[in-house]
Design a protein around this motif. Structure first.
Motif, PDB file in Angstrom:
ATOM      1  N   UNK A 167       0.679  -1.201  -0.059  1.00 30.33           N
ATOM      2  CA  UNK A 167      -0.075  -0.034   0.162  1.00 30.33           C
ATOM      3  C   UNK A 167       0.822   1.065  -0.013  1.00 30.33           C
ATOM      4  N   UNK A 168       1.934   1.104  -0.192  1.00 31.50           N
ATOM      5  CA  UNK A 168       2.863   2.275  -0.106  1.00 31.50           C
ATOM      6  C   UNK A 168       2.978   3.008  -1.547  1.00 31.50           C
ATOM      7  N   UNK A 169       3.722   4.156  -1.889  1.00 34.52           N
ATOM      8  CA  UNK A 169       3.904   4.777  -2.961  1.00 34.52           C
ATOM      9  C   UNK A 169       5.492   4.461  -3.274  1.00 34.52           C
ATOM     10  N   UNK A 170       5.615   3.824  -4.685  1.00 35.82           N
ATOM     11  CA  UNK A 170       6.865   3.696  -4.970  1.00 35.82           C
ATOM     12  C   UNK A 170       7.346   4.581  -5.817  1.00 35.82           C
ATOM     13  N   UNK A 171       8.441   5.239  -5.803  1.00 39.95           N
ATOM     14  CA  UNK A 171       8.916   6.255  -6.571  1.00 39.95           C
ATOM     15  C   UNK A 171       9.034   6.096  -8.094  1.00 39.95           C
ATOM     16  N   UNK A 172       8.984   6.984  -8.847  1.00 42.08           N
ATOM     17  CA  UNK A 172       9.147   6.870 -10.303  1.00 42.08           C
ATOM     18  C   UNK A 172      10.598   6.718 -10.788  1.00 42.08           C
ATOM     19  N   UNK A 173      10.897   6.225 -12.060  1.00 42.04           N
ATOM     20  CA  UNK A 173      12.417   6.371 -12.062  1.00 42.04           C
ATOM     21  C   UNK A 173      12.959   7.650 -12.270  1.00 42.04           C
ATOM     22  N   UNK A 174      12.345   8.760 -12.564  1.00 37.08           N
ATOM     23  CA  UNK A 174      12.945  10.094 -12.767  1.00 37.08           C
ATOM     24  C   UNK A 174      12.670  10.704 -11.546  1.00 37.08           C
ATOM     25  N   UNK A 175      12.392  10.480 -10.476  1.00 36.57           N
ATOM     26  CA  UNK A 175      12.149  11.045  -9.178  1.00 36.57           C
ATOM     27  C   UNK A 175      13.674  11.076  -8.436  1.00 36.57           C
ATOM     28  N   UNK A 176      14.004  11.922  -7.698  1.00 38.15           N
ATOM     29  CA  UNK A 176      15.099  11.733  -6.715  1.00 38.15           C
ATOM     30  C   UNK A 176      14.881  10.589  -5.811  1.00 38.15           C
ATOM     31  N   UNK A 177      15.676  10.030  -5.269  1.00 35.19           N
ATOM     32  CA  UNK A 177      15.499   8.754  -4.334  1.00 35.19           C
ATOM     33  C   UNK A 177      15.200   9.538  -2.880  1.00 35.19           C
ATOM     34  N   UNK A 178      16.036  10.572  -2.874  1.00 28.63           N
ATOM     35  CA  UNK A 178      15.729  11.386  -1.429  1.00 28.63           C
ATOM     36  C   UNK A 178      15.746  12.864  -1.910  1.00 28.63           C
ATOM     37  N   UNK A 179      14.975  13.763  -1.112  1.00 25.88           N
ATOM     38  CA  UNK A 179      14.969  14.939  -1.642  1.00 25.88           C
ATOM     39  C   UNK A 179      14.411  15.753  -0.047  1.00 25.88           C
ATOM     40  N   UNK A 180      15.106  16.984   0.032  1.00 27.36           N
ATOM     41  CA  UNK A 180      14.758  17.733   1.452  1.00 27.36           C
ATOM     42  C   UNK A 180      14.721  18.963   0.785  1.00 27.36           C
TER      43      UNK A 180
END
Length: 343
Positions: free
Chosen positions: A5-18
């Motif tokens: 039930x979690x959202x999986x990041x898309x390939x073009x998204x940063x893995x970590x963002x702050x």
């Protein structure tokens, strides 16, 4: 959505963002001594400590980023917020498209935090038993757990160590087993806080090689803090410098050298049959880093390097001369010194 039930990041998204990540602590402000203790007992005072002040960064999938700063700069606090152990005072952060401090199982199954000064192994049990307990936490079957333990142990050169109680392992052996425990679930994001702390050179090299191989095989993003510059130069093409809670540099390692080391280090050995030149004379050619006996190191600007070296050879009794980039430690220290001036 994934199966939990979690959202999986898309390939073009940063893995970590702050973005503008901030953490403040409210701590007791007590004066020293008996009178200070008594006064604090009847009337407590507090102050706010700004540990992290508006940090913004992004780490792409498969990227290894060095996260550097002196003690108290805010490195570990930032990692704790990014890994979900601590909620920020302000700002936002996402890891694989999810807020880490929500502690969703779907995210926890894809990240790990390795702290060189902490351990998760059970002191009196054989290391293999601790690993199987960790595997059970991540719902791995016995077959999958044993296969992954064997795979990771082989990469780290662990053999008989897994059958011995953890208390009988050396520090380097324990750190290797800690890495196996942290990576059993094949995380896609690794937060590494001093993973080689206290290890000897051979163990440090083994850990670096292991992390490099894991990164290549799994495409994992890694944010790495270390006081050992060899860790950074061996693993990281990009570095982020944090000082007093603020980022003062974010870019490639080469860009860091260009910005804070626009000079080369010239190591000189003078003819022992001749008097060694005084420091004041060497200062004509550049910044004297050291001068002891018949040896000296001078930092010379890259633009004037050729003419300065020609003058040194013409005017001084030089027996040997070598030119190379300054140590990365020198560059980092210069960056932090500049950061102090901006604070």
């Amino acid at each position: 959505m994934d199966r939990r039930g979690g959202v999986v990041s898309l390939p073009d998204m940063p893995a970590v963002i702050a973005e503008n990540l901030t953490k403040h602590y409210r701590v007791a402000d007590k004066k020293p001594g008996l009178l200070g203790t008594a006064a604090h007992f009847f009337k407590r005072r507090y102050k706010t400590v700004e540990a992290v002040k508006g940090v913004s960064l992004a780490v792409e999938p498969g990227e290894i980023v060095g996260f550097l700063g002196p003690n108290g700069a805010g490195k570990t606090t930032t990692l704790k917020m990014l890994s979900g152990l601590m909620e920020p005072t302000a700002g936002r952060c996402e890891v694989l498209g999810m807020r880490p401090f929500d502690r969703r199982p779907s995210l926890l199954a894809q990240i790990t935090l390795v702290m060189g000064q902490k351990q998760q192994l059970m002191w009196d049990l054989p290391a293999a038993d601790s690993l199987r307990i960790n595997a059970a936490v991540y719902d791995l079957t016995r077959r999958d757990a044993d296969a992954r333990i064997d795979e990771l142990a082989a990469m780290l050169g662990l053999t008989d160590e897994l059958t011995r109680p953890v208390r009988k392992l050396s520090l380097g052996q324990r750190m290797k087993v800690e890495l196996v425990a942290a990576l059993l679930h094949r995380p896609k994001v690794l937060f590494l806080d001093e993973p080689t702390l206290g290890l000897d050179i051979n163990a440090q090299t083994a850990v670096r090689d292991f992390l490099r191989t894991y990164n290549a095989d799994q495409g994992a993003a890694m944010l790495l803090t270390s006081h050992y510059m060899a860790d950074i130069t061996a693993l990281c093409k990009r570095v982020i410098l944090i000082h007093e809670g603020r980022i003062i540099h974010d870019g490639s390692l080469d860009a860091l050298l260009d910005r804070f080391a626009p000079f080369r280090e010239v190591a000189l050995e003078f003819d022992p049959a001749e008097p060694a030149p005084p420091r004041e004379r060497l200062e004509r050619f550049g910044e004297v880093e050291s001068a002891e006996g018949h040896a000296a190191k001078v930092l010379i600007g890259r633009d004037s390097l050729a003419s300065a070296v020609g003058a040194i050879m013409a005017e001084l009794a030089v027996a040997d001369l070598t030119i190379h980039d300054p140590p990365i430690e020198t560059v980092i220290n210069r960056a932090f010194d500049e950061g102090k001036g901006q604070a």
